[in-house]
Design a protein around this motif. Structure first.
Motif, PDB file in Angstrom:
ATOM      1  N   MET A   1      31.071  39.083  30.509  1.00  6.69           N
ATOM      2  CA  MET A   1      32.113  38.229  30.643  1.00  6.69           C
ATOM      3  C   MET A   1      33.399  38.672  31.212  1.00  6.69           C
ATOM      4  O   MET A   1      33.523  39.875  30.849  1.00  6.69           O
ATOM      5  CB  MET A   1      32.289  37.474  29.308  1.00  6.69           C
ATOM      6  CG  MET A   1      30.937  36.644  28.905  1.00  6.69           C
ATOM      7  SD  MET A   1      31.474  35.854  27.208  1.00  6.69           S
ATOM      8  CE  MET A   1      30.664  37.380  26.154  1.00  6.69           C
ATOM      9  N   ASP A   2      34.139  38.353  32.223  1.00  5.02           N
ATOM     10  CA  ASP A   2      35.066  38.888  32.669  1.00  5.02           C
ATOM     11  C   ASP A   2      36.475  38.399  31.945  1.00  5.02           C
ATOM     12  O   ASP A   2      36.381  37.512  31.028  1.00  5.02           O
ATOM     13  CB  ASP A   2      35.421  38.609  34.190  1.00  5.02           C
ATOM     14  CG  ASP A   2      35.452  37.238  34.797  1.00  5.02           C
ATOM     15  OD1 ASP A   2      35.881  36.537  33.957  1.00  5.02           O
ATOM     16  OD2 ASP A   2      35.201  37.257  36.039  1.00  5.02           O
ATOM     17  N   ASP A   3      37.505  38.691  32.482  1.00  3.53           N
ATOM     18  CA  ASP A   3      38.591  38.138  31.634  1.00  3.53           C
ATOM     19  C   ASP A   3      39.178  36.950  31.777  1.00  3.53           C
ATOM     20  O   ASP A   3      40.128  36.210  31.243  1.00  3.53           O
ATOM     21  CB  ASP A   3      39.861  39.041  32.090  1.00  3.53           C
ATOM     22  CG  ASP A   3      40.170  38.946  33.435  1.00  3.53           C
ATOM     23  OD1 ASP A   3      39.504  38.508  34.443  1.00  3.53           O
ATOM     24  OD2 ASP A   3      41.295  39.544  33.899  1.00  3.53           O
ATOM     25  N   ARG A   4      38.480  36.301  32.678  1.00  2.07           N
ATOM     26  CA  ARG A   4      38.671  34.525  32.810  1.00  2.07           C
ATOM     27  C   ARG A   4      38.053  33.843  31.781  1.00  2.07           C
ATOM     28  O   ARG A   4      38.201  32.677  31.637  1.00  2.07           O
ATOM     29  CB  ARG A   4      38.242  34.152  34.083  1.00  2.07           C
ATOM     30  CG  ARG A   4      39.155  34.623  35.280  1.00  2.07           C
ATOM     31  CD  ARG A   4      38.719  34.341  36.698  1.00  2.07           C
ATOM     32  NE  ARG A   4      37.481  35.016  36.817  1.00  2.07           N
ATOM     33  CZ  ARG A   4      36.800  35.179  37.855  1.00  2.07           C
ATOM     34  NH1 ARG A   4      37.205  34.485  38.927  1.00  2.07           N
ATOM     35  NH2 ARG A   4      35.602  35.756  38.357  1.00  2.07           N
ATOM     36  N   GLN A   5      37.145  34.480  30.956  1.00  6.32           N
ATOM     37  CA  GLN A   5      36.460  33.604  29.982  1.00  6.32           C
ATOM     38  C   GLN A   5      37.106  33.775  28.612  1.00  6.32           C
ATOM     39  O   GLN A   5      37.632  34.508  28.200  1.00  6.32           O
ATOM     40  CB  GLN A   5      35.180  34.441  29.662  1.00  6.32           C
ATOM     41  CG  GLN A   5      34.259  34.490  30.918  1.00  6.32           C
ATOM     42  CD  GLN A   5      34.012  33.140  31.691  1.00  6.32           C
ATOM     43  OE1 GLN A   5      33.908  32.169  30.805  1.00  6.32           O
ATOM     44  NE2 GLN A   5      34.029  32.950  32.794  1.00  6.32           N
ATOM     45  N   CYS A   6      37.338  32.331  28.188  1.00  8.07           N
ATOM     46  CA  CYS A   6      37.942  32.154  26.631  1.00  8.07           C
ATOM     47  C   CYS A   6      36.897  32.194  25.702  1.00  8.07           C
ATOM     48  O   CYS A   6      35.818  31.638  25.629  1.00  8.07           O
ATOM     49  CB  CYS A   6      38.521  30.802  26.665  1.00  8.07           C
ATOM     50  SG  CYS A   6      39.006  30.351  25.000  1.00  8.07           S
ATOM     51  N   MET A   7      37.210  33.256  24.802  1.00  8.51           N
ATOM     52  CA  MET A   7      36.274  33.555  24.042  1.00  8.51           C
ATOM     53  C   MET A   7      35.879  32.302  22.954  1.00  8.51           C
ATOM     54  O   MET A   7      34.901  32.262  22.093  1.00  8.51           O
ATOM     55  CB  MET A   7      36.695  34.978  23.066  1.00  8.51           C
ATOM     56  CG  MET A   7      36.530  35.973  23.985  1.00  8.51           C
ATOM     57  SD  MET A   7      34.826  36.311  24.446  1.00  8.51           S
ATOM     58  CE  MET A   7      34.945  36.507  26.344  1.00  8.51           C
TER      59      MET A   7
END
Lengths: 421, 769
Positions: free
Chosen positions: A321-327
């Motif tokens: 997952m890259d930094d655009r994904q909301c955990m």
């Protein structure tokens, strides 16, 4: 170094056809074993040497497992192949069924010979209709060629193999739920002990192996256990199929040696999409706790290394997952999965998975409270380790992992009622 | 399981246990309580509720005590932080979706979840999300569902699969959506269905007739013995203000274990039926008039005296085998005091030729049934006649016993068996052929041919460790009952099997001991040669007698009939001159002797309705009015003491002295009637139990024939047939039923509409009506 075992004929002309598979050298190992009547104990030793660990996710040594059955004891014995890969992110066995079904058939016949089973089942995930058809075709071809059925290749050994299509329940990937399902019952894991090697399918001794494990057998026996072991690293012998997906350029299945650097694997998969940073990786299917991307880039893909990092290699399903994904959103989706897939028999899992999902969902939807995070911390250990099968642990793992590494994101959600990313 | 003893430690206490025993059983034995929901000692271990998690030394995770076998040196902690946290965790999970509305739940006050929650639950609920709601299902008139309360322990599902032997309930759906149900809406029809109420640890399954009628803490519990079949199931009566509100099993491992048949559980409703006789009645100028006890007793005494006219033989007493020992004893004594020996209890028997056992019984203890390896059963449907005896036979079958039935009906069984279905006349041939298979030659055995199956059965009876030949109610009602006894005895004797009877009623065995069949009256003779005076006890002439037509005529001719009855009914109204209101189940003290010869006494618990009085008291006072000596007992116990003294330790026995070459009364040719008794028509009480009568087991009188027979007669489903037996006739609907053999008409007894017909088993003609 890639694609040396299960996917060794990838790229060749229709390797799923018996004729072609045989022309590439397929079924030769089986013929040798049956004609020479290789002692089963010798095969088990070879498997132990190879250090092949169960590829379904638990990583139990295959050779040791085969040794649990006394092949000479009277009564029926069964061999079951678990092709119910339902772990979110996993799609490796599908490629074996698609491109190399005969190698699996061959591996199953050899395994059946070793454990003294005359009947086997391949339990295929309900969604894999095309693969089910292809595997069924392979069985039919093999039977036609005298490779299945009575008196295989004149050896006196009988083995019949059936294909069983599941109905879409994740929990049926758990081996005893799978047995219940084959028996026509509701897919619910059985309490263990007794283990299937003692009391399995229809109450008889049964060995259950993963597709990848069984498909590896002919190659291991052809090239030797030592050869296979040396492909990998200490404690993690051989190669492994990784299904890598997520925010990457070239998602897919890669058969690579155990112990490969994650960064190399990521490279093979085309690197991060749009060149974004790697924020988080789930290294072994959705039940494996998440590992922050930066940390992951330093790790190697083998059982020990991933375990030391607080997660598990599992089935080899790598979700990047890259930094655009909301955990929070990621966790909400995963928690929903376990809530829907819990079989419902054990109280902590049946009730707990719904509770986890609802709390995470509230946080995602801006209705979270700060004490919810403590609640999640408190509930998860009451699910893990308290149930008949590992689904409870699988449901708790992602929550624990996310809260361990991305707690700030959850707190942000609660405080600002919106996403950080 | 190994008999080897191991020593383990539970909470610091040393406990000895059998190796391999489950920890929860060992702890229970030692009096150490471990909470549980899914575990039930009679059901398989499912280990899914996770309430019984305990700490076992050297194991990092808590283990379920119900599924953890003990081994030597094991150290268990049930109260350690690990164990208690796990138990509390499970409790919290169980409660999050459970409606916490105990005050409006029928189970409140007697709920396992409620009880355990007191010990392991928190006082604060941390779950603030919406709760699960599950739509209730209609599973029939006996069990109410409130499925939102279900905690998915699956005890009811396992009960069905393992005990009832019918998988009627199951769990559908996964996870939180898992629901208990029948999948396709249907009723739960097992004859043992009510037990799911008892095994349900919460208020999800409750008794439909009892529901919301009382709270647990308002009830007083009294012990009793079930009044229907010959099991003698032990029960608890739950009473409020002297009224029986419900009946639940009382555990007795030797008899009913912890189960109860639906008939025994729900028949109490009959006690309070509208046609309950609550005042003494005397017929004056053809009209029934309510009178006081004094007048009624005097009328009864005078009537009987006048009818006898000094000749005791002109009096006869017919007593139901559901009557207590005390009632039967006093009735016998009363008749003897008037110079008559004419008393009989064998109301549904048709053949009284000599040589049949005087005091027939099961021939073994009830629990021994499940130890049998081979059983031959003739003329019986234990699943319906004595449901829990049927359960014991099922257990034997599950352990591998070979069970063979010779019946005039194909039974619906819940275990593997061989069923030889033949005509009533053919039953004798089958049985004789088994004798032939044992190389017997006497009587009709010589004329039969043993086929392979007969030889195989003969061999299995002979070779079995424990074998039995059991007769049932349909064998006793058979016109050649004595021949069946004779053949069965021959087979049992020569194979080494135990000969036994599956008696029909609660006190059949006891009644046999008092009435001593050979010396006393025989129902058929007492009706064929009508007496002038009759005493009827606890029966309805048109429904409880083998040949209602014959009985009707006899009572018409009689000068005087006095009936002790708990209920009014048309046939009794027609037959009797005086009706004395009888206290019934739960209202009277007394003693029943069950199939296995166990004497079980019970006290009266409920207030007899209206002016009804216990039978022993009525008979005692009637004796006083008649000025017969020996009627001075002050309580039931004194009557019992008298019986015991008189019987002087005599035991029931199945001694048969029948020449198996007698004339056969059942014609081999022509249409034969099969007049078995439906499960919920067996006696006056159960016929009035409203919920039971709403179940699928309620039947209306009909002619049941197979399609082939129907075709031959030009009859079809839904049409009407005229049934003729002797000079009695009835027009009944035709039902096509493939469980009936060819040339047989199953016209069940004890049903309204069959009053004018003759013997339950015998020749019959059918024509299109």
């Amino acid at each position: 170094m890639a694609n040396e075992v299960c996917l060794r004929f990838l790229g060749k002309e229709t390797p799923w056809k018996l004729k072609n598979y045989q022309s590439y050298g397929g079924y030769e190992v089986l013929k040798k074993i049956l004609s020479e009547k290789t002692p089963p104990a010798q095969i088990i030793e070879e498997m132990k040497t190879s250090n092949l660990r169960g590829r379904g996710g638990a990583g139990f040594p295959t050779g040791v497992k085969w040794g649990f059955i006394n092949r000479d004891a009277p009564g029926k014995k069964y061999l079951v192949c678990n092709s119910d890969e339902g772990e979110p992110g996993t799609f490796k066995d599908r490629d074996i069924l698609r491109y190399n079904p005969h190698q699996l058939v061959e591996g199953m016949i050899i395994a059946a010979y070793v454990i003294g089973a005359n009947l086997g089942y391949n339990y295929i995930r309900g969604e894999f209709w095309n693969e089910y058809r292809r595997f069924q075709d392979a069985i039919d071809e093999a039977r036609e060629a005298g490779l299945l059925g009575e008196n295989i290749l004149g050896s006196g050994f009988d083995f019949e193999l059936h294909c069983h299509l599941g109905a879409g329940a994740y929990v049926c990937g758990e081996e005893t739920a799978l047995l219940e399902s084959i028996e026509g019952k509701k897919g619910q894991p059985r309490f263990k002990p007794p283990f299937p090697a003692m009391v399995g399918l229809y109450g008889e001794p049964t060995i259950i192996n993963n597709t990848e494990s069984l498909a590896s057998v002919p190659v291991i026996l052809e090239k030797g256990g030592e050869w296979f072991k040396n492909l990998g690293v200490e404690n993690s012998g051989g190669t492994k199929l990784f299904s890598i997906s997520g925010n990457i350029n070239n998602p897919g299945v890669f058969e690579v040696p155990m112990g490969i650097k994650f960064s190399e694997l990521l490279e093979m998969a085309g690197g991060m999409k749009d060149g974004r940073p790697c924020k988080a990786v789930i290294p072994g299917g959705s039940s494996a706790p998440v590992i922050p991307g930066a940390r992951m880039l330093d790790l190697t893909m083998d059982y020990d290394c991933i375990q030391k990092a607080g997660s598990m290699l599992g089935s080899g399903a790598v979700i990047v997952m890259d930094d655009r994904q909301c955990m929070v959103k990621v966790l909400e989706r995963m928690s929903y999965f376990y809530y829907e897939e819990s079989c419902g028999q054990c109280t902590p899992c049946r009730e707990g998975t719904g509770w986890l999902y609802r709390v995470v969902s509230r946080i995602e939807n801006g209705e979270g409270r700060m004490e919810d995070l403590d609640l999640l911390d408190d509930i998860t250990p009451k699910i893990s380790g308290r149930t008949i099968c590992a689904l409870g642990d699988a449901a708790a793992g992602p929550v624990q992992g996310m809260l361990r590494h991305f707690r700030d994101e959850f707190e942000y959600h609660i405080t600002h009622k919106k996403c950080m990313v | 399981m190994s008999e080897q003893l191991v020593t383990i430690e539970i909470d610091g206490r040393e406990v000895k246990a059998k190796a391999g025993a489950m920890l929860i059983d060992v702890a229970d034995e030692a009096g150490i309580h471990i909470p549980r929901f899914c575990y039930h000692k009679k059901l398989s271990v499912s280990a899914n509720c996770r309430m019984c998690l305990v700490e076992v030394e050297k194991v990092p995770r808590p283990l379920p005590a119900c599924a953890t076998p003990v081994n030597d040196g094991m150290k268990v902690k049930t109260q350690s932080p690990l164990a208690v946290t796990a138990q509390q965790g499970t409790m919290e999970f169980l409660l999050i979706n459970h409606p916490l509305d105990c005050p409006i739940c029928d189970q409140g006050g007697e709920c396992e979840l409620q009880d355990v929650a007191v010990g392991y639950g928190s006082d604060v609920c941390r779950y603030v999300e919406g709760k699960r709601v599950v739509a209730d299902k209609n599973i029939g008139p006996l069990v109410a569902t409130d499925l939102t309360r279900c905690i998915q322990c699956t005890r009811c599902v396992r009960f069905g699969a393992e005990i009832a032997g019918v998988r009627e309930l199951g769990a559908t759906g996964r996870g939180e959506h898992m629901q208990i149900g029948t999948y396709i809406e249907k009723s739960v029809d097992s004859e043992l269905s009510g037990n799911i109420i008892d095994v349900c640890p919460v208020g999800s399954l409750t008794s439909k007739p009892f529901r919301f009628r009382a709270r647990a803490w308002e009830l007083v519990q009294r012990d009793a013995v079930a009044p229907h079949d010959s099991m003698g199931s032990n029960v608890h009566l739950h009473l409020r203000n002297g009224e029986i509100m419900r009946v639940v099993p009382k555990e007795n491992e030797a008899v009913n274990e912890c189960w109860l048949s639906d008939r025994d559980r729900y028949s109490y409703q009959g006690i309070y039926s509208e046609d309950r006789l609550t005042k003494p009645l005397v017929k004056k100028d053809g009209e029934w008039q309510e009178v006081d006890w004094k007048e009624a007793l005097e009328a009864a005494a005078n009537g009987l005296k006048a009818a006898a006219g000094g000749d005791g033989d002109q009096l006869a007493a017919l007593v139901s085998p559901n009557s207590t020992q005390e009632e039967i004893w006093l009735a016998k004594k009363l008749l003897q005091g008037m110079g008559s020996d004419n008393i009989d209890y064998r109301l549904r028997q048709g053949d009284f030729r000599p040589g049949q056992p005087d005091r027939p019984w099961l021939g073994m203890a009830i629990a021994e049934l499940e130890e049998l390896d081979a059983v031959l059963i003739i003329g019986a449907n234990p699943r319906q006649d004595q449901p829990l005896l049927g359960h014991r036979l099922r257990k034997a079958a599950m352990k591998g016993a070979t069970i063979t039935y010779i019946n005039p009906l194909q039974l619906v069984l819940n275990y593997r068996s061989s069923q030889w279905v033949t005509t009533p006349a053919g039953m004798l041939e089958e049985l004789a052929a088994v004798g032939k298979g044992l190389n017997l030659r006497r009587g009709i055995i010589a004329q039969t041919k043993a086929e392979d199956r007969h030889k195989a059965l003969a061999a299995s009876l002979k070779e079995a460790g424990k074998a039995a030949v059991l007769l049932g109610p349909m064998a006793l009602a058979h016109p050649d009952a004595s021949m069946i006894w004779g053949l069965a005895d021959a087979v049992a004797e020569s194979s080494g099997a135990t000969l036994g009877l599956l008696p029909e009623a609660a006190n059949s065995t006891g009644a046999g001991m008092i009435c001593e069949a050979e010396n006393n009256g025989k129902v058929r003779e007492l009706l064929e040669n009508p007496r002038k005076g009759y005493l009827l006890c606890n029966l309805e002439p048109s429904l409880d007698l083998h040949d209602p037509a014959l009985a009707g005529k006899a009572f018409d001719k009689a000068e005087f009939v006095v009936a002790l009855s708990a209920f009014r009914g048309d046939s009794l109204d027609a037959a009797a001159d005086v009706q004395l209101p009888l206290a019934t189940f739960g209202e009277t003290s007394g003693t029943f002797v069950n199939a296995a010869g166990d004497w079980q006494s019970f006290a009266g618990a409920a207030k007899p309705l209206g002016e009804a009085r216990p039978g022993w008291k009525i008979l005692r006072v009637l004796g006083n009015v008649l000025e017969i000596s020996g009627f001075d007992q002050d309580d039931c116990g004194q009557v019992l003491a008298e019986i015991e003294e008189s019987l002087a330790g005599r035991k029931p026995e199945n001694k048969v002295k029948v020449d198996v070459n007698e004339e056969r009364w059942m014609p081999a040719e022509g249409m034969a009637r099969i007049g078995d008794v439906p499960i919920y028509a067996a006696d006056p009480l159960v016929r009035r139990a409203s919920a039971l009568q709403e179940t699928v087991h309620h039947v209306e009188a009909a002619v049941r024939i197979n399609a082939e027979t129907a075709k031959g007669l030009g009859l079809e489903e839904g049409g009407q047939a005229l049934v003729s037996q002797g000079d009695g006739q009835a027009t009944l609907p035709v039902v096509i039923d493939e469980t009936v053999p060819a040339n047989c008409a199953r016209v069940q007894s004890a049903l309204a509409g069959t009053e004018k017909l003759g013997a339950a088993f015998g020749a019959v003609t059918l024509t299109k009506a």
